[in-house]
Motif scaffolding. Structure first.
Motif, short mmCIF file in Angstrom:
data_model
loop_
_atom_site.label_atom_id
_atom_site.label_comp_id
_atom_site.label_asym_id
_atom_site.label_seq_id
_atom_site.Cartn_x
_atom_site.Cartn_y
_atom_site.Cartn_z
N GLU A 93 0.83 -1.20 0.00
CA GLU A 93 0.00 0.00 0.00
C GLU A 93 0.87 1.25 0.00
O GLU A 93 0.86 2.01 0.95
N ARG A 94 1.59 1.49 -1.03
CA ARG A 94 2.44 2.68 -1.10
C ARG A 94 2.10 3.47 -2.35
O ARG A 94 2.78 3.35 -3.37
N PRO A 95 1.07 4.32 -2.28
CA PRO A 95 0.65 5.06 -3.47
C PRO A 95 1.52 6.29 -3.75
O PRO A 95 1.22 7.04 -4.65
N PHE A 96 2.58 6.50 -2.98
CA PHE A 96 3.40 7.69 -3.20
C PHE A 96 4.77 7.32 -3.74
O PHE A 96 5.20 6.19 -3.64
N LYS A 97 5.43 8.32 -4.28
CA LYS A 97 6.76 8.09 -4.86
C LYS A 97 7.78 7.94 -3.73
O LYS A 97 7.77 8.69 -2.77
N MET A 98 8.64 6.94 -3.90
CA MET A 98 9.61 6.60 -2.86
C MET A 98 11.01 7.09 -3.23
O MET A 98 11.35 7.19 -4.41
N LEU A 99 11.79 7.39 -2.22
CA LEU A 99 13.19 7.77 -2.37
C LEU A 99 13.96 7.10 -1.24
O LEU A 99 13.64 7.32 -0.06
N LEU A 100 14.92 6.27 -1.58
CA LEU A 100 15.74 5.57 -0.60
C LEU A 100 14.89 4.79 0.41
O LEU A 100 15.15 4.79 1.60
N GLY A 101 13.81 4.17 -0.07
CA GLY A 101 12.99 3.32 0.77
C GLY A 101 11.89 4.02 1.56
O GLY A 101 11.19 3.38 2.33
N ALA A 102 11.75 5.34 1.39
CA ALA A 102 10.74 6.09 2.14
C ALA A 102 10.04 7.07 1.20
O ALA A 102 10.59 7.45 0.16
N PRO A 103 8.83 7.49 1.56
CA PRO A 103 8.13 8.47 0.71
C PRO A 103 8.91 9.77 0.59
O PRO A 103 9.43 10.29 1.58
#
Length: 127
Positions: free
Chosen positions: A62-72
């Motif tokens: 459930e991650r509908p956002f863009k990730m950077l280095l494993g986090a939103p």
């Protein structure tokens, strides 16, 4: 440790169909130790609370956002803004706002840490 075990329990009971009730005469006493009133303890609590909210509300699917280095990505911006506003309030001498931004900085930092630890658990190790 990750905070939120009581909240996680309440979410599970609600999903199982149980409902909470309001008891207006209920009294709850909290024992607060002297060290829990220190800035170091309070920022650590904010960090653990940030980790807890991610652990309870998030799953890897459930991650509908863009990730950077494993986090939103947006969490990096929020953490940076809280950090900068904390130090800006050194100059304005507004201790209340500085405290507020300091706690939020550690709260977002905890969220970032939890997302990163969850992404490490999901990714295969390098051999």
């Amino acid at each position: 440790y990750v905070m939120g075990s009581e909240s996680e329990f309440l979410y599970r009971t609600a999903e199982a169909g149980y409902r909470g009730i309001y008891l207006p005469n209920a009294v709850v006493h909290h024992q607060i130790r002297r060290e829990q009133l220190t800035l170091n303890w309070l920022t650590g609590r904010a960090f653990r609370q940030g980790k807890g909210i991610v652990a309870i509300k998030s799953t890897a699917d459930e991650r509908p956002f863009k990730m950077l280095l494993g986090a939103p990505r947006f969490l990096y911006r929020k953490a940076m803004m809280a950090y900068l506003l904390n130090y800006l309030n050194l100059f304005t001498l507004n201790k209340k706002k500085r405290f507020h931004h300091l706690l939020f900085y550690h709260y977002y930092k905890g969220q970032l840490a939890q997302y990163k630890s969850m992404s490490k658990e999901k990714s295969p190790g390098i051999r």
